[in-house]
Design a protein around this motif. Structure first.
Motif, PDB file in Angstrom:
ATOM      1  N   SER A  65       0.841  -1.189   0.000  1.00  0.00           N
ATOM      2  CA  SER A  65       0.000   0.000   0.000  1.00  0.00           C
ATOM      3  C   SER A  65       0.884   1.251   0.000  1.00  0.00           C
ATOM      4  O   SER A  65       2.090   1.189   0.265  1.00  0.00           O
ATOM      5  CB  SER A  65      -0.900   0.012   1.236  1.00  0.00           C
ATOM      6  N   GLU A  66       0.279   2.402  -0.274  1.00  0.00           N
ATOM      7  CA  GLU A  66       1.036   3.652  -0.253  1.00  0.00           C
ATOM      8  C   GLU A  66       1.641   3.893   1.127  1.00  0.00           C
ATOM      9  O   GLU A  66       2.782   4.348   1.251  1.00  0.00           O
ATOM     10  CB  GLU A  66       0.139   4.822  -0.657  1.00  0.00           C
ATOM     11  N   ALA A  67       0.897   3.599   2.168  1.00  0.00           N
ATOM     12  CA  ALA A  67       1.410   3.784   3.530  1.00  0.00           C
ATOM     13  C   ALA A  67       2.597   2.859   3.797  1.00  0.00           C
ATOM     14  O   ALA A  67       3.584   3.261   4.434  1.00  0.00           O
ATOM     15  CB  ALA A  67       0.295   3.541   4.546  1.00  0.00           C
ATOM     16  N   GLU A  68       2.514   1.630   3.318  1.00  0.00           N
ATOM     17  CA  GLU A  68       3.619   0.684   3.517  1.00  0.00           C
ATOM     18  C   GLU A  68       4.854   1.091   2.722  1.00  0.00           C
ATOM     19  O   GLU A  68       5.991   0.936   3.196  1.00  0.00           O
ATOM     20  CB  GLU A  68       3.164  -0.723   3.131  1.00  0.00           C
ATOM     21  N   ILE A  69       4.643   1.608   1.518  1.00  0.00           N
ATOM     22  CA  ILE A  69       5.767   2.083   0.712  1.00  0.00           C
ATOM     23  C   ILE A  69       6.473   3.220   1.420  1.00  0.00           C
ATOM     24  O   ILE A  69       7.716   3.268   1.495  1.00  0.00           O
ATOM     25  CB  ILE A  69       5.265   2.532  -0.683  1.00  0.00           C
ATOM     26  N   THR A  70       5.699   4.141   1.989  1.00  0.00           N
ATOM     27  CA  THR A  70       6.279   5.268   2.719  1.00  0.00           C
ATOM     28  C   THR A  70       7.008   4.789   3.960  1.00  0.00           C
ATOM     29  O   THR A  70       8.115   5.261   4.273  1.00  0.00           O
ATOM     30  CB  THR A  70       5.178   6.267   3.096  1.00  0.00           C
ATOM     31  N   ARG A  71       6.409   3.868   4.689  1.00  0.00           N
ATOM     32  CA  ARG A  71       7.016   3.361   5.916  1.00  0.00           C
ATOM     33  C   ARG A  71       8.321   2.624   5.626  1.00  0.00           C
ATOM     34  O   ARG A  71       9.284   2.737   6.382  1.00  0.00           O
ATOM     35  CB  ARG A  71       6.024   2.431   6.622  1.00  0.00           C
ATOM     36  N   LEU A  72       8.358   1.892   4.527  1.00  0.00           N
ATOM     37  CA  LEU A  72       9.577   1.158   4.178  1.00  0.00           C
ATOM     38  C   LEU A  72      10.684   2.104   3.758  1.00  0.00           C
ATOM     39  O   LEU A  72      11.839   1.956   4.182  1.00  0.00           O
ATOM     40  CB  LEU A  72       9.265   0.170   3.044  1.00  0.00           C
ATOM     41  N   GLY A  73      10.388   3.069   2.914  1.00  0.00           N
ATOM     42  CA  GLY A  73      11.427   3.937   2.395  1.00  0.00           C
ATOM     43  C   GLY A  73      12.315   3.190   1.415  1.00  0.00           C
ATOM     44  O   GLY A  73      11.942   2.160   0.859  1.00  0.00           O
ATOM     45  N   GLY A  74      13.518   3.698   1.195  1.00  0.00           N
ATOM     46  CA  GLY A  74      14.430   3.057   0.269  1.00  0.00           C
ATOM     47  C   GLY A  74      14.064   3.322  -1.182  1.00  0.00           C
ATOM     48  O   GLY A  74      13.142   4.087  -1.489  1.00  0.00           O
ATOM     49  N   GLU A  75      14.796   2.683  -2.068  1.00  0.00           N
ATOM     50  CA  GLU A  75      14.575   2.855  -3.502  1.00  0.00           C
ATOM     51  C   GLU A  75      13.453   1.936  -3.978  1.00  0.00           C
ATOM     52  O   GLU A  75      13.186   0.891  -3.375  1.00  0.00           O
ATOM     53  CB  GLU A  75      15.863   2.563  -4.267  1.00  0.00           C
ATOM     54  N   GLU A  76      12.829   2.316  -5.086  1.00  0.00           N
ATOM     55  CA  GLU A  76      11.688   1.549  -5.585  1.00  0.00           C
ATOM     56  C   GLU A  76      12.088   0.224  -6.200  1.00  0.00           C
ATOM     57  O   GLU A  76      11.304  -0.731  -6.194  1.00  0.00           O
ATOM     58  CB  GLU A  76      10.926   2.370  -6.632  1.00  0.00           C
ATOM     59  N   ARG A  77      13.286   0.153  -6.771  1.00  0.00           N
ATOM     60  CA  ARG A  77      13.713  -1.063  -7.470  1.00  0.00           C
ATOM     61  C   ARG A  77      15.155  -1.369  -7.099  1.00  0.00           C
ATOM     62  O   ARG A  77      16.025  -0.505  -7.186  1.00  0.00           O
ATOM     63  CB  ARG A  77      13.612  -0.890  -8.990  1.00  0.00           C
ATOM     64  N   ASN A 113      12.749 -10.840   9.085  1.00  0.00           N
ATOM     65  CA  ASN A 113      14.068 -10.428   9.579  1.00  0.00           C
ATOM     66  C   ASN A 113      14.551  -9.170   8.868  1.00  0.00           C
ATOM     67  O   ASN A 113      15.223  -8.327   9.466  1.00  0.00           O
ATOM     68  CB  ASN A 113      15.078 -11.549   9.377  1.00  0.00           C
ATOM     69  N   ARG A 114      14.218  -9.058   7.604  1.00  0.00           N
ATOM     70  CA  ARG A 114      14.684  -7.909   6.817  1.00  0.00           C
ATOM     71  C   ARG A 114      13.742  -6.716   6.907  1.00  0.00           C
ATOM     72  O   ARG A 114      14.190  -5.569   6.837  1.00  0.00           O
ATOM     73  CB  ARG A 114      14.855  -8.338   5.353  1.00  0.00           C
ATOM     74  N   PHE A 115      12.458  -6.988   7.025  1.00  0.00           N
ATOM     75  CA  PHE A 115      11.470  -5.906   6.955  1.00  0.00           C
ATOM     76  C   PHE A 115      10.467  -6.005   8.112  1.00  0.00           C
ATOM     77  O   PHE A 115       9.270  -6.223   7.888  1.00  0.00           O
ATOM     78  CB  PHE A 115      10.735  -5.952   5.615  1.00  0.00           C
ATOM     79  N   PRO A 116      10.938  -5.854   9.333  1.00  0.00           N
ATOM     80  CA  PRO A 116      10.009  -5.970  10.474  1.00  0.00           C
ATOM     81  C   PRO A 116       8.920  -4.915  10.466  1.00  0.00           C
ATOM     82  O   PRO A 116       7.848  -5.118  11.042  1.00  0.00           O
ATOM     83  CB  PRO A 116      10.936  -5.815  11.687  1.00  0.00           C
ATOM     84  N   GLY A 117       9.155  -3.790   9.787  1.00  0.00           N
ATOM     85  CA  GLY A 117       8.142  -2.747   9.713  1.00  0.00           C
ATOM     86  C   GLY A 117       6.994  -3.070   8.776  1.00  0.00           C
ATOM     87  O   GLY A 117       6.012  -2.326   8.711  1.00  0.00           O
ATOM     88  N   LEU A 118       7.106  -4.190   8.034  1.00  0.00           N
ATOM     89  CA  LEU A 118       6.048  -4.614   7.118  1.00  0.00           C
ATOM     90  C   LEU A 118       5.367  -5.878   7.646  1.00  0.00           C
ATOM     91  O   LEU A 118       5.048  -6.804   6.904  1.00  0.00           O
ATOM     92  CB  LEU A 118       6.626  -4.866   5.720  1.00  0.00           C
ATOM     93  N   ASP A 119       5.115  -5.878   8.926  1.00  0.00           N
ATOM     94  CA  ASP A 119       4.615  -7.084   9.601  1.00  0.00           C
ATOM     95  C   ASP A 119       3.294  -7.586   9.033  1.00  0.00           C
ATOM     96  O   ASP A 119       3.031  -8.782   9.023  1.00  0.00           O
ATOM     97  CB  ASP A 119       4.471  -6.794  11.100  1.00  0.00           C
ATOM     98  N   GLY A 120       2.467  -6.702   8.527  1.00  0.00           N
ATOM     99  CA  GLY A 120       1.165  -7.136   8.032  1.00  0.00           C
ATOM    100  C   GLY A 120       1.143  -7.513   6.565  1.00  0.00           C
ATOM    101  O   GLY A 120       0.075  -7.803   6.015  1.00  0.00           O
ATOM    102  N   VAL A 121       2.302  -7.538   5.920  1.00  0.00           N
ATOM    103  CA  VAL A 121       2.364  -7.829   4.488  1.00  0.00           C
ATOM    104  C   VAL A 121       2.497  -9.334   4.278  1.00  0.00           C
ATOM    105  O   VAL A 121       3.476  -9.945   4.732  1.00  0.00           O
ATOM    106  CB  VAL A 121       3.533  -7.080   3.820  1.00  0.00           C
TER     107      VAL A 121
END
Length: 404
Positions: A271-283, A339-347
């Protein structure tokens, strides 16, 4: 030859699932006599057909594939077309300097060929583009692997850039990696989009392409091979096999190849919120600094922003899975993702699949004329996109008695 065993693919090919459900290719439902037959519409078979169509524009060519194009091994690939040495049996991918220079040249010729074909057929950048990749190090051992790899790249005169933990975080949005080694020459693919696009381009170039047409019998009579499928037969004096480990089902390279399954999982669209929360480059694309580690990609395009995890392999001599191997691997993928993306727990993972890989003990391909008029471009030893492409090119040249 009676082909009594067909490989079985497990799980949906996620790359193909992201594309339009419309299918452009039909099964063979006729008896044809042509100049060339290519069996297999993966990297090797498509490259062979493309090479033949360029070098022999007046010849008739047929390509057959057992499944829908983009849903077999080509659509289960991680999408890295790597230019530099990538020897899985090595501790750090490297081999002997002279051999590695030669392999790099061949890989780059394959990448250039694939990019030129994509341009000729007006494929979108998402299908294939030169983006480079990173060897990601998550442990001190991985950092040491990268340092060894850097010294080898220095020795063969190849450019690279070492990344520290903060640079890896800036790229990925993850604190997981201690460092990385970026090399610029890798082309990144949406492999199903690439395969469908090249096959469609070939068809516009008067090549007949039929999927869902497994070859069940291959016989030679009077200097002509006859390939029988459930819907028809193709006769041709010269046949190129681009079927990877399945070549053994056609009588080639018995007891000389090893078959394993690799596994991948792809998230749902972020989602847009998850993309913002993750940050980093798109690809971006990360191969592990330790060859037996986890490959990770982040993609943005058809199907939205997603992350792909690939790790684990199992021995698969029957060219198919047994039991619940895919389910058992799923837990490992979920753990690697968390382990890599704990901020995306609901994905959650939307697609999981297995893909076949063929290895030889000495990293050599299953290549050459294996019977009169029957040529093999098989066994890519874990580098299917690049090695498959140049193997298909070389098989077409060999079959046409063209020195290159």
């Amino acid at each position: 030859m009676k082909i009594t065993r067909l490989p079985k693919d497990t799980g949906p090919a996620g790359w193909s699932e992201l594309l339009s459900p419309e299918r452009d290719f039909a099964p063979l439902e006729d008896d044809l006599t042509v100049d060339w037959l290519v069996i297999g519409a993966g990297f090797a078979g498509l490259a062979a057909a493309q090479r033949l169509s360029m070098a022999h524009p007046g010849d008739s060519i047929v390509v057959l594939d057992a499944v829908r194009i983009g849903e077999g091994p080509v659509g289960r690939n991680s999408g890295f077309m790597i230019d530099l040495p990538h020897v899985l049996t090595s501790g750090d991918y490297t081999g002997e300097d002279q051999r590695d220079r030669a392999e790099t040249a061949a890989n780059r010729a394959a990448i250039a060929f694939a990019l030129a074909a994509a341009k000729a057929y007006d494929l979108p950048e998402e299908a294939i583009h030169r983006a480079g990749k990173v060897n990601g190090a998550a442990t001190a051992k991985g950092v040491a692997h990268n340092q060894n790899y850097a010294r080898h790249l220095d020795a063969i005169g190849e450019p690279y850039r070492l990344l520290d933990a903060s640079q890896m975080r800036e790229m990925t949005g993850s604190d997981y990696y201690l460092g990385g080694l970026f090399t610029p020459g890798t082309a990144m693919l949406q492999p199903a989009l690439y395969a469908r696009g090249i096959a469609g381009g070939l068809r516009s170039n008067r090549v007949l392409v039929h999927d869902r047409s497994p070859v069940r019998e291959l016989t030679r009579q009077g200097g002509v091979w006859a390939a029988g499928t459930p819907g028809g037969t193709v006769r041709a004096p010269r046949v190129i096999l681009g079927v990877n480990g399945h070549v053994q089902s056609f009588g080639g390279f018995r007891d000389r190849l090893m078959h394993v399954m690799l596994y991948a999982s792809m998230t749902r669209a972020l989602s847009e919120a998850e993309i913002t929360r993750l940050g980093g480059e798109e690809r971006w694309g990360i191969t592990p600094s330790d060859p037996m580690g986890t490959t990770v990609r982040r993609v943005a395009g058809t199907g939205g922003h997603r992350i792909i995890i690939r790790n684990r392999c199992t021995y698969a001599p029957e060219l198919e899975l047994s039991g619940d191997d895919l389910d058992r691997v799923a837990a490992d993928h979920d753990r690697s993702f968390q382990n890599r993306f704990p901020g995306l727990d609901g994905v959650a993972m939307e697609y999981r699949w297995a893909g076949r890989l063929c290895l030889s003990r000495n990293d050599a391909p299953a290549f050459g004329e294996i019977d009169e008029g029957l040529f093999s471009a098989c066994c890519q030893n874990g580098l299917g996109a690049a090695k498959g492409t140049y193997s298909g090119i070389a098989a077409a040249d060999l079959a046409a008695e063209q020195d290159t």
